[in-house]
Design an enzyme around this catalytic site. Structure first.
Site, PDB file in Angstrom:
ATOM      1  N   ASP A  82      42.963  47.144  31.502  1.00 29.40           N
ATOM      2  CA  ASP A  82      42.137  46.639  30.408  1.00 29.40           C
ATOM      3  C   ASP A  82      40.779  47.335  30.354  1.00 29.40           C
ATOM      4  O   ASP A  82      39.840  46.827  29.732  1.00 29.40           O
ATOM      5  CB  ASP A  82      41.899  45.128  30.576  1.00 29.40           C
ATOM      6  CG  ASP A  82      43.039  44.302  29.999  1.00 29.40           C
ATOM      7  OD1 ASP A  82      43.973  44.890  29.434  1.00 29.40           O
ATOM      8  OD2 ASP A  82      43.003  43.062  30.130  1.00 29.40           O
ATOM      9  N   ASP A  99      45.555  31.462  38.220  1.00 29.21           N
ATOM     10  CA  ASP A  99      46.455  31.457  39.370  1.00 29.21           C
ATOM     11  C   ASP A  99      46.687  30.038  39.894  1.00 29.21           C
ATOM     12  O   ASP A  99      47.826  29.621  40.133  1.00 29.21           O
ATOM     13  CB  ASP A  99      45.888  32.342  40.483  1.00 29.21           C
ATOM     14  CG  ASP A  99      44.379  32.209  40.629  1.00 29.21           C
ATOM     15  OD1 ASP A  99      43.801  31.191  40.182  1.00 29.21           O
ATOM     16  OD2 ASP A  99      43.752  33.130  41.198  1.00 29.21           O
TER      17      ASP A  99
END
Length: 552
Positions: free
Chosen positions: A152, A305
């Site tokens: 990214d 996460d």
């Protein structure tokens, strides 16, 4: 009487009248100010007796209760770890694990499951080469593994370097892909989610995830995948972080102490007792079917996460942590990088607790005891109470007791209990036990940042969705820090390294310490003066290493 005499008499009388008037005014003002001061003093004494002291006594009692709760929680975790070590309750004894034949690797045996390895990156030119190389050197049949680099980067130089590194390994026969997107929506979670949409992922059974500064050993998949193959209810197998730059400076040593306790105790206890822990976002292998069933990657918080681990658990899946499986990584050595990381690690779980508590309570796939563990032990005690207690009790309420002698804190709560808790944490990294005092002062100073982030997360205010990628230096770390000229420190803008809230708390602690020396009858000033120094050091940014931003 002559006109001159009349004038002199008039002037004398006027002057005398003026002096008398001024005297009366001064007398009136003096009596008025004395009256005002007396009234204010009376009101303060009344408020102090009726409101302030009772409120402080209540807060002290509340903090004592939380201290005992935290101590019991840590004793419980300590006993579980002792049981695991004493009776050698290794994961291989709890879960089925059968070694895979390594000689089949060269043959590309079809008996090996297909594994996807994802490496999310964002302007990681300092570490991209070593992380990609480590992933490409993982021992696994070449036709049964896909390395997926998700870049990214907004820095053209970083993106070009990553692309060239991928092309280099592709020419050497590694099945590696370089994937980019035209936006950063969802940050890391968004990148991982987009990576799972590619057609070639459909043939994969498992996905291993490594952040850009992680370097897995070649046998990583051989040690993790067999657990997933032979235990169909396991969704995740995660290893422990090992830090290559722990000795870089005092700040990295102190971080290592905290994180060592987190992995050795908190993660291991959760995995061993309820098959649940917060996934750390890297150094783990997920069963793709479990990941998809749980809803995939979600960017509703900055801890995607942990969010995924909670949702998978609510679906009935189990998670496994391997304490002896170590993966090399890097600690932030810049204080601003650490602050951004700690903000995300504190704000995110608090925000997740706000959003998921109801779902945990209503879940039908989780036992009552497991729900209690998730809500009370995992979220409430470790993610909320631990931070609030560190700041509110030890940095605000305890110092205030020197100003209010009527409010007393028992010695067991002010000294003995926190000392025992600190020693329990120190067991996670015994080689750094001589730094224990510095660790206490640093953690208390950092508790202000964490408490602020916690409030943001709980009430979804301010920078609740802020995501700042932790700065990494990779192999250039030592060179950058040693070769840097000392004079460069003077070019750091003052406002970039000064933190006003920490300085304010430091001043408050200094005032309380000086007050205790002059008027108090305790020895609390020893702690107060040391802790105020800790806040001043943090407030002025003289902690960790300053690394100049790259020119790119």
């Amino acid at each position: 009487m002559s006109p001159l005499a009349i004038f002199h008499r008039l002037a004398h009388d006027t002057y005398s009248s003026l002096l008398l008037s001024m005297s009366q005014v001064r007398s009136f003002k003096a009596s008025t100010w004395e009256d005002i001061v007396t009234r204010i003093s009376f009101w303060w004494e009344q408020a102090r007796a009726v409101v302030v002291v009772p409120v402080f006594k209540f807060l002290v009692a509340l903090c004592l209760i939380m201290s005992v709760m935290l101590f019991v929680e840590m004793m419980y975790m300590g006993l579980v770890v002792a049981y695991i070590k004493l009776f050698k309750r290794k994961p291989e004894k709890v879960y089925k694990w059968v070694a895979m034949e390594e000689e089949d690797v060269e043959c590309g045996s079809e008996s090996f499951p297909m594994v996807l390895v994802q490496i999310p990156m964002y302007n990681e030119k300092e570490v991209c080469e070593q992380s990609i190389a480590a992933a490409c050197k993982i021992s696994w049949p070449s036709n049964r593994i896909i390395i997926q680099v998700l870049d990214d980067s907004t820095d053209p130089a970083s993106k070009e370097l990553v692309k060239k590194e991928c092309e280099r390994w592709f020419k050497e026969g590694v099945n590696i892909t370089f994937e980019i997107r035209d936006n950063r929506k969802g940050y890391k979670a968004g990148a991982l989610r987009e990576g799972m949409k590619h057609s070639y992922v459909k043939q994969c059974d498992y996905v291993a995830i490594f952040d850009a500064d992680f370097q897995p050993e070649p046998d990583f998949l051989f040690r993790t995948v067999p657990f997933l193959i032979h235990n169909p209810k396991l969704a995740l197998v995660q290893g422990r972080w090992e830090f290559v730059n722990a000795g870089q400076c005092m700040m990295t040593r102190l971080q290592e102490m905290s994180l060592s306790y987190h992995f050795m105790v908190e993660q291991q206890v959760g995995s061993s007792t309820f098959a649940f822990f917060g996934f750390n976002g890297t150094a783990g292998v997920w069963r793709i079917s479990a990941l998809n069933e749980s809803g995939g990657w979600n960017d509703q918080t900055t801890v995607e996460d942990m969010d995924l681990a909670v949702r998978a658990t609510l679906r009935g899946w189990k998670l496994l942590y391997l304490d002896d499986l170590k993966v090399k990584s890097e600690l932030p050595c810049s204080f601003n990088a650490l602050r951004s990381q700690q903000h995300r690690w504190t704000c995110g779980p608090a925000n997740l607790f706000r959003k998921m508590a109801g779902q945990i309570i209503r879940s039908e796939n989780v036992s009552l005891w497991k729900k209690l563990y998730m809500l009370y032990s995992f979220f409430f005690m470790r993610k909320l109470v631990a931070h609030v207690l560190s700041f509110c009790f030890y940095c605000v309420i305890l110092p205030a007791t020197v100003l209010f002698p009527e409010v007393t804190v028992p010695k067991w709560a002010a000294f003995y209990l926190p000392s025992l808790i600190t020693l329990l944490i120190a067991l996670g990294r015994l080689r750094s036990i001589h730094l224990l005092a510095f660790w206490v002062l640093f953690e208390n100073a950092m508790s202000l940042l964490r408490t602020k982030a916690l409030v943001m997360g709980l009430f979804e205010t301010g920078r609740v969705q802020e995501w700042v990628v932790t700065e990494k230096l990779g192999d250039g770390l030592k060179t950058k820090l040693i070769a840097q000229e000392p004079k460069e420190e003077h070019h750091v803008r003052f406002r970039d390294r000064v933190h006003l809230l920490e300085l304010f708390v430091g001043a408050y602690l200094l005032f309380c310490g000086c007050y205790d020396i002059i008027y108090g009858k305790r020895t609390l000033f020893l702690y107060l003066l040391l802790q105020s120094t800790g806040f001043f050091v943090v407030g002025f940014g003289y902690v960790g290493r300053y690394v100049a931003a790259s020119s790119s």
